[in-house]
Write a protein that holds these residues in place. Structure first.
Motif, mmCIF file in Angstrom:
data_model
loop_
_atom_site.group_PDB
_atom_site.id
_atom_site.type_symbol
_atom_site.label_atom_id
_atom_site.label_comp_id
_atom_site.label_asym_id
_atom_site.label_seq_id
_atom_site.Cartn_x
_atom_site.Cartn_y
_atom_site.Cartn_z
ATOM 1 N N GLN A 86 0.835 -1.208 0.000
ATOM 2 C CA GLN A 86 0.000 0.000 0.000
ATOM 3 C C GLN A 86 0.869 1.257 0.000
ATOM 4 O O GLN A 86 0.578 2.223 -0.711
ATOM 5 C CB GLN A 86 -0.934 0.012 1.212
ATOM 6 N N GLU A 87 1.924 1.266 0.783
ATOM 7 C CA GLU A 87 2.816 2.430 0.843
ATOM 8 C C GLU A 87 3.524 2.644 -0.489
ATOM 9 O O GLU A 87 3.733 3.786 -0.904
ATOM 10 C CB GLU A 87 3.829 2.269 1.974
ATOM 11 N N SER A 88 3.869 1.572 -1.176
ATOM 12 C CA SER A 88 4.501 1.693 -2.489
ATOM 13 C C SER A 88 3.554 2.348 -3.478
ATOM 14 O O SER A 88 3.962 3.179 -4.284
ATOM 15 C CB SER A 88 4.919 0.316 -3.017
ATOM 16 N N LYS A 89 2.295 1.986 -3.382
ATOM 17 C CA LYS A 89 1.291 2.588 -4.272
ATOM 18 C C LYS A 89 1.160 4.083 -3.985
ATOM 19 O O LYS A 89 1.129 4.898 -4.909
ATOM 20 C CB LYS A 89 -0.050 1.897 -4.097
ATOM 21 N N GLN A 90 1.105 4.444 -2.720
ATOM 22 C CA GLN A 90 0.956 5.854 -2.355
ATOM 23 C C GLN A 90 2.206 6.666 -2.701
ATOM 24 O O GLN A 90 2.123 7.784 -3.186
ATOM 25 C CB GLN A 90 0.657 5.981 -0.856
ATOM 26 N N ARG A 91 3.360 6.102 -2.442
ATOM 27 C CA ARG A 91 4.622 6.805 -2.627
ATOM 28 C C ARG A 91 5.007 6.923 -4.102
ATOM 29 O O ARG A 91 5.448 7.975 -4.560
ATOM 30 C CB ARG A 91 5.720 6.075 -1.851
ATOM 31 N N GLY A 93 2.964 5.641 -6.809
ATOM 32 C CA GLY A 93 1.859 5.558 -7.753
ATOM 33 C C GLY A 93 1.825 4.243 -8.509
ATOM 34 O O GLY A 93 1.141 4.105 -9.511
ATOM 35 N N ILE A 94 2.574 3.266 -8.026
ATOM 36 C CA ILE A 94 2.635 1.954 -8.674
ATOM 37 C C ILE A 94 1.866 0.956 -7.827
ATOM 38 O O ILE A 94 2.167 0.771 -6.642
ATOM 39 C CB ILE A 94 4.087 1.470 -8.823
ATOM 40 N N GLU A 95 0.897 0.315 -8.441
ATOM 41 C CA GLU A 95 0.153 -0.699 -7.713
ATOM 42 C C GLU A 95 0.791 -2.056 -7.976
ATOM 43 O O GLU A 95 0.853 -2.521 -9.106
ATOM 44 C CB GLU A 95 -1.316 -0.728 -8.130
ATOM 45 N N LEU A 96 1.286 -2.659 -6.925
ATOM 46 C CA LEU A 96 1.901 -3.974 -7.010
ATOM 47 C C LEU A 96 0.858 -4.998 -6.610
ATOM 48 O O LEU A 96 0.474 -5.067 -5.458
ATOM 49 C CB LEU A 96 3.121 -4.038 -6.081
ATOM 50 N N SER A 97 0.397 -5.745 -7.563
ATOM 51 C CA SER A 97 -0.703 -6.661 -7.278
ATOM 52 C C SER A 97 -0.193 -8.044 -6.882
ATOM 53 O O SER A 97 0.037 -8.909 -7.714
ATOM 54 C CB SER A 97 -1.642 -6.764 -8.484
ATOM 55 N N LEU A 98 0.024 -8.198 -5.608
ATOM 56 C CA LEU A 98 0.367 -9.492 -5.026
ATOM 57 C C LEU A 98 -0.715 -9.837 -4.016
ATOM 58 O O LEU A 98 -0.991 -9.045 -3.112
ATOM 59 C CB LEU A 98 1.709 -9.428 -4.296
ATOM 60 N N LYS A 99 -1.305 -10.975 -4.173
ATOM 61 C CA LYS A 99 -2.300 -11.444 -3.210
ATOM 62 C C LYS A 99 -1.534 -12.035 -2.025
ATOM 63 O O LYS A 99 -0.704 -12.925 -2.201
ATOM 64 C CB LYS A 99 -3.198 -12.487 -3.861
ATOM 65 N N VAL A 100 -1.797 -11.535 -0.836
ATOM 66 C CA VAL A 100 -1.086 -11.970 0.366
ATOM 67 C C VAL A 100 -2.026 -12.860 1.186
ATOM 68 O O VAL A 100 -3.130 -12.454 1.514
ATOM 69 C CB VAL A 100 -0.627 -10.752 1.200
ATOM 70 N N GLN A 101 -1.554 -14.060 1.493
ATOM 71 C CA GLN A 101 -2.368 -15.030 2.217
ATOM 72 C C GLN A 101 -1.551 -15.699 3.323
ATOM 73 O O GLN A 101 -0.328 -15.673 3.295
ATOM 74 C CB GLN A 101 -2.873 -16.108 1.252
ATOM 75 N N VAL A 102 -2.281 -16.329 4.242
ATOM 76 C CA VAL A 102 -1.673 -17.070 5.345
ATOM 77 C C VAL A 102 -2.199 -18.501 5.279
ATOM 78 O O VAL A 102 -3.375 -18.719 4.982
ATOM 79 C CB VAL A 102 -2.029 -16.418 6.696
ATOM 80 N N LEU A 103 -1.337 -19.469 5.549
ATOM 81 C CA LEU A 103 -1.744 -20.865 5.564
ATOM 82 C C LEU A 103 -2.600 -21.140 6.780
ATOM 83 O O LEU A 103 -2.131 -20.996 7.915
ATOM 84 C CB LEU A 103 -0.523 -21.788 5.553
ATOM 85 N N ALA A 104 -3.837 -21.516 6.564
ATOM 86 C CA ALA A 104 -4.764 -21.815 7.654
ATOM 87 C C ALA A 104 -4.236 -22.988 8.477
ATOM 88 O O ALA A 104 -3.883 -24.030 7.937
ATOM 89 C CB ALA A 104 -6.146 -22.138 7.091
ATOM 90 N N GLY A 105 -4.134 -22.784 9.775
ATOM 91 C CA GLY A 105 -3.679 -23.847 10.669
ATOM 92 C C GLY A 105 -2.184 -23.943 10.811
ATOM 93 O O GLY A 105 -1.663 -24.678 11.636
ATOM 94 N N GLY A 106 -1.435 -23.204 9.969
ATOM 95 C CA GLY A 106 0.020 -23.233 10.043
ATOM 96 C C GLY A 106 0.633 -24.541 9.570
ATOM 97 O O GLY A 106 -0.056 -25.433 9.081
ATOM 98 N N TYR A 107 1.931 -24.648 9.721
ATOM 99 C CA TYR A 107 2.673 -25.838 9.301
ATOM 100 C C TYR A 107 2.570 -26.898 10.384
ATOM 101 O O TYR A 107 2.802 -26.641 11.549
ATOM 102 C CB TYR A 107 4.146 -25.467 9.063
ATOM 103 N N ARG A 108 2.232 -28.103 9.973
ATOM 104 C CA ARG A 108 2.092 -29.206 10.933
ATOM 105 C C ARG A 108 3.025 -30.328 10.585
ATOM 106 O O ARG A 108 3.217 -30.698 9.506
ATOM 107 C CB ARG A 108 0.673 -29.750 10.932
#
Length: 108
Positions: A86-91, A93-108
């Motif tokens: 978000q800061e890169s976009k504001q600073r 003007g470039i929108e970096l489209s990376l979908k950020v996700q977390v692994l549900a339940g973590g590593y087992r």
């Protein structure tokens, strides 16, 4: 992202998912195949390079994970990454489209 969704994403050709193991320890005793180890204690400092590496390798998504008991750690790192995007976009003007996700339940 569920473990089942992760399996499908890892099988895609070409791979579009960057997997990041943010555990401070435990990577060398077992991790998701193809994961990159970026310990949480160094994560903030490494975010700019991570983003550039993802763009250079045509990744569209980033999945963060840690141990099952430390899932909040991967959530915190995901927030740092999203804030940087978000800061890169504001600073710049470039929108970096990376979908950020977390692994549900973590590593087992």
């Amino acid at each position: 992202m569920s473990p089942e969704q992760l399996k499908v994403a890892l099988e895609s050709v070409p791979p579009r998912l960057q997997v990041l193991d943010v555990r401070d320890s435990g990577f060398f005793s077992g991790h998701i195949n193809g994961a990159r180890h970026v310990p949480a204690k160094f994560f903030d400092a490494r975010v700019p390079k991570l983003v550039l590496d993802c763009i250079a390798s045509a990744k569209t998504s980033v999945l963060l994970y840690c141990d099952e008991a430390e899932e909040e750690l991967s959530v915190a790192c995901a927030r740092l990454l999203q804030r940087h995007l978000q800061e890169s976009k504001q600073r710049c003007g470039i929108e970096l489209s990376l979908k950020v996700q977390v692994l549900a339940g973590g590593y087992r």
